[in-house]
Enzyme design. Sequence first.
Site, short mmCIF file in Angstrom:
data_model
loop_
_atom_site.label_atom_id
_atom_site.label_comp_id
_atom_site.label_asym_id
_atom_site.label_seq_id
_atom_site.Cartn_x
_atom_site.Cartn_y
_atom_site.Cartn_z
N LYS A 158 118.59 -12.25 43.87
CA LYS A 158 119.26 -12.15 42.57
C LYS A 158 118.78 -10.84 41.94
O LYS A 158 117.78 -10.82 41.21
CB LYS A 158 118.87 -13.37 41.73
CG LYS A 158 119.81 -13.66 40.58
CD LYS A 158 119.56 -15.06 40.02
CE LYS A 158 120.26 -15.27 38.72
NZ LYS A 158 121.72 -15.20 38.77
N1 PMP Z 1 125.99 -17.36 42.72
C1 PMP Z 1 125.82 -16.35 41.86
C2 PMP Z 1 126.37 -15.01 42.19
C3 PMP Z 1 125.12 -16.56 40.65
O1 PMP Z 1 124.95 -15.56 39.79
C4 PMP Z 1 124.61 -17.85 40.36
C5 PMP Z 1 123.88 -18.08 39.08
N2 PMP Z 1 122.51 -17.81 39.21
C6 PMP Z 1 124.81 -18.87 41.30
C7 PMP Z 1 125.51 -18.58 42.46
C8 PMP Z 1 124.27 -20.24 41.06
O2 PMP Z 1 122.87 -20.23 41.20
P1 PMP Z 1 121.95 -21.22 40.35
O3 PMP Z 1 122.49 -22.60 40.56
O4 PMP Z 1 120.59 -21.05 40.92
O5 PMP Z 1 122.03 -20.81 38.93
#
Ligand code: PMP
Length: 313
Positions: A158
Site C-alpha cells: 500500500k
Molecule cells: N484494494 C485497494 C486498492 C485499497 O485501497 C483497499 C483499501 N485499503 C483495499 C483493496 C481493501 O483493503 P482493506 O480491506 O485492508 O482496507
Amino acid sequence: MGFKNVPWVWMNGSIVPWKDATLHVSAHALHYGSGVFEGIRCYETEDGPCIFRLREHLERLLASARFYEIEIPYSLEQLEKAICELISRNALSSCYIRPICFRGSHDLRIHPGNCPVEVAILVWPWGRYLASPGSPGVRICVSPWKKFHPQMMPTTAKACGQYINSVLAGQDAARRGFDEALLLNMEGNIAEGAGENIFVVRNGRIFTNEAQDSILLGVTRDSVIQIARDLGFSLETRSLALEELLSADEAFFTGTATEVAAIREVDGKRIGAVAPGPVTKRIQDVFARVISGRELKYSRWLHSLRNGEPRSI
Ligand code: PMP
C-alpha cells in the site's frame, strides 16, 4: 468530509497541534510518491473505542515499507501505542486512522538515499465511504484504466505513488456519474475497485480473486473470507472474468473505508434481483456485529483502547 474537531496529530514521535503537522514542499514523497500508508478504523463498542485488526494493518504497513526499503524508526508496538494515544488525545469514540511513513526532504534525486524517513499518524471521524448497509448498493463502472501488473509495482503493497492509478480510475468514474471504478488487470480479468476488493456470489457460492490478480490483499477481504466460511458458505479464491461478475447473483466490495458494500449495477447493468442480495446481507449483518463488539467469536480482532490489549471477553 473535512478534518474538523481533530486538534492533534502524531508526527515523528510526538503529538503536535494539527496546524503544526507540516512538511516542506521539497519532500521526496510529494514528488515521487515514495511513502507507504494504512487505512484503519476504530469503532465505538460497549467497551469503549476498539480498533479493528490493528496488528494486521500495521504488519501490512511494515511489509509495504520493506518493499520500498523504507526503514521505519518505530516498532509495531510503538506505532500501536502511538495510535491509541492519539485517538484518546483527540477524544474520539470512533474514527478512521491513517499512519503514513514517507521520504522527507533532503534532495530530489530519484534514489531516495539520504532523504529522512518521516512518520505521521492522522485520525479523524469518517463516515462510510460508499453505500451504507440497507441502501440499494453502489453503481460502478469498468474503468478504461487497467490495474498495474505485479511486475510493474508490488500490488500487495500500500504505497502512496501506486494510488495515482486509483485516482485516475476514480476521477473517470465520478465524471461519468458512477460511485466507484472497477479495474481489470493486464490479463483482462477482474482486479479490484479503486480502493476495494471484490466478491461475487453465484448459485450460493462465493468467489474472490487472489494476489496474482493484481490486488491489495485487504484486511476486510480476509475478515469476510473467514466470516463467510464460518457461516458455512463455500468460498473459493481464484481469478474472476468480467463475465462472471456481469452474470452474478450478487456482488459486493470490501474495504476498511467501504466496509461491505453491495454492488447494484456495473456499467448500468443490474447485478441480481435485489441489492444487497441475501448472501451479501448476511455477511454485512455479521460484519456489523463484529465491528461493534457483539460477535464474541471475533473479539480477538478488536484492540480495545481501554486496556491496550486485544479485547477478550
Ligand atoms: N484494494 C485497494 C486498492 C485499497 O485501497 C483497499 C483499501 N485499503 C483495499 C483493496 C481493501 O483493503 P482493506 O480491506 O485492508 O482496507
